[in-house]
Motif scaffolding. Sequence first.
Motif, short mmCIF file in Angstrom:
data_model
loop_
_atom_site.label_atom_id
_atom_site.label_comp_id
_atom_site.label_asym_id
_atom_site.label_seq_id
_atom_site.Cartn_x
_atom_site.Cartn_y
_atom_site.Cartn_z
N SER A 224 0.83 -1.21 0.00
CA SER A 224 0.00 0.00 0.00
C SER A 224 0.86 1.26 0.00
O SER A 224 0.39 2.34 -0.36
N LYS A 225 2.15 1.14 0.37
CA LYS A 225 3.03 2.29 0.44
C LYS A 225 3.82 2.52 -0.85
O LYS A 225 4.50 3.53 -0.99
N ILE A 226 3.74 1.57 -1.78
CA ILE A 226 4.44 1.74 -3.06
C ILE A 226 3.74 2.82 -3.88
O ILE A 226 2.52 2.82 -4.02
N GLY A 227 4.53 3.74 -4.39
CA GLY A 227 3.96 4.85 -5.13
C GLY A 227 3.64 6.05 -4.27
O GLY A 227 3.15 7.07 -4.76
N THR A 228 3.92 5.95 -2.94
CA THR A 228 3.70 7.07 -2.04
C THR A 228 5.05 7.77 -1.80
O THR A 228 6.06 7.43 -2.40
N LYS A 229 5.05 8.69 -0.86
CA LYS A 229 6.28 9.43 -0.53
C LYS A 229 7.10 8.72 0.55
O LYS A 229 8.07 9.29 1.06
N ASP A 230 6.73 7.50 0.90
CA ASP A 230 7.48 6.75 1.89
C ASP A 230 8.91 6.51 1.38
O ASP A 230 9.10 5.94 0.31
N ASN A 231 9.90 6.94 2.14
CA ASN A 231 11.30 6.88 1.69
C ASN A 231 11.80 5.46 1.47
O ASN A 231 12.74 5.25 0.69
N TYR A 232 11.22 4.48 2.15
CA TYR A 232 11.68 3.10 2.02
C TYR A 232 11.41 2.56 0.62
O TYR A 232 12.06 1.61 0.19
N TYR A 233 10.45 3.18 -0.08
CA TYR A 233 10.06 2.71 -1.42
C TYR A 233 10.41 3.75 -2.48
O TYR A 233 9.77 3.81 -3.53
N VAL B 298 10.27 3.24 -6.57
CA VAL B 298 9.52 2.03 -6.94
C VAL B 298 8.09 2.41 -7.29
O VAL B 298 7.41 3.09 -6.52
N ASP B 299 7.63 1.97 -8.45
CA ASP B 299 6.24 2.12 -8.85
C ASP B 299 5.62 0.74 -8.98
O ASP B 299 6.32 -0.24 -9.27
N ILE B 300 4.32 0.66 -8.79
CA ILE B 300 3.66 -0.64 -8.87
C ILE B 300 3.81 -1.25 -10.26
O ILE B 300 3.86 -2.47 -10.43
N GLU B 301 3.94 -0.40 -11.29
CA GLU B 301 4.11 -0.90 -12.66
C GLU B 301 5.46 -1.56 -12.88
O GLU B 301 5.69 -2.22 -13.89
N MET C 218 5.97 -13.37 -8.51
CA MET C 218 6.15 -11.93 -8.71
C MET C 218 7.62 -11.56 -8.59
O MET C 218 8.41 -12.27 -7.95
N CYS C 219 7.98 -10.49 -9.24
CA CYS C 219 9.27 -9.84 -9.01
C CYS C 219 9.19 -8.45 -9.64
O CYS C 219 8.24 -8.15 -10.39
N ALA C 220 10.16 -7.61 -9.33
CA ALA C 220 10.11 -6.24 -9.81
C ALA C 220 11.50 -5.77 -10.18
O ALA C 220 12.51 -6.32 -9.73
N VAL C 221 11.55 -4.75 -11.03
CA VAL C 221 12.81 -4.10 -11.38
C VAL C 221 12.86 -2.76 -10.67
O VAL C 221 11.84 -2.11 -10.44
N TRP C 222 14.06 -2.35 -10.32
CA TRP C 222 14.24 -1.12 -9.54
C TRP C 222 15.45 -0.39 -10.09
O TRP C 222 16.57 -0.88 -10.03
N ASN C 223 15.21 0.79 -10.63
CA ASN C 223 16.30 1.67 -11.07
C ASN C 223 16.66 2.59 -9.91
O ASN C 223 15.91 3.51 -9.58
N GLN C 224 17.80 2.34 -9.28
CA GLN C 224 18.20 3.10 -8.11
C GLN C 224 19.27 4.17 -8.41
O GLN C 224 19.83 4.77 -7.49
#
Length: 332
Positions: free
Chosen positions: A200-209, A212-215, A229-235
């Motif tokens: 529920s915090k993905i896509g919010t301003k929570d710094n831990y995420y 990261v976007d749900i897409e 499931m898995c996700a890609v993350w450009n950091q």
Amino acid sequence: MSQRYEIRPAEDGDSAALLRLIDQTPQEGEVHLNFERAPNFFHATKVTTTDPDVWVMIDHKTETLLASFSIGKREVYVDGEKRLTRYGNDLRIHQDYRGGRTLLRLFKKYRELMQDEWMQTVILDENKASINSVGSGRLSLPTYHQAGQFRTYMVDLYKKQHKATTLLVRRASNADKAQMQSFFDKHAPSKQFYPVYDFSKIGTKDNYYRGVDIENYFLAYDDDELIGMCAVWNQKDFKQTRFVSYQGKMKALRHINNIKSKFFGGLQLPSPGSLASYLSLHTVLCADNRIDIFQDLLSCILKTYHASDYEALIFGFDTRDPLHEVAKNLKA
């Protein structure tokens, strides 16, 4: 007379000095790597831990920030239960201050802070300096217990490596969050030290995420049942890997590798000083830890990002996890 050396909690204003310290302390080995944090040191810290706890050591005589360490906390699964656990990282000591006294001062403070707690940490196999000092158990330093060996792969995205999939794999949307959370809550506890995520915090301003976007998530289905499931993350906006230099035989092997890869495909080893361009794979979960599910998820991601702006996809597992075997047939 005030003391020359002070160890205190890091402050927002320390970011620039911490970035300079990182520049002066690359990870050693046949390839010297630097894990950078531009433009703000604390952005990556808040992704690594939900409760940051960074400390710095100051030489007041020279006004130098000479060392740092982080023992922040985040929830992980331990024996199937959520536990707020410390993660030790960012131990850096300026080259002009390396020696037993600096390390002893740091770990005296560490013992005061930790009391009877324990923490996780990761030491690169080639980081002999840390293994022989911090990990040695000498000089009243903490005792380290090996919990596993983590193997990381860097997979070439320029080379066509995806295969036909048998499962339905698609990108996630906000409408999938509840189902993803239910799947995660069922399967993540079986993975020791697996980070706890709140979708529920993905896509919010929570710094831990951050970033990261749900897409960014890819979901695998068997009919209507979510099974992977898995996700890609450009950091790269807050965390970078720089190839500082090559040592010993790697100076020659880099050129041989790059010539070979031009004709037969494969990753080019960047020139000294270059930043790596990659995506990180994370939140990898498959029902019953099935290799075929991860194979389809990975193939879909490799197809999506083939010949993109990124050179490589990075992922890793404990060597005891069968999912890492999927990388064996990849150019990596």
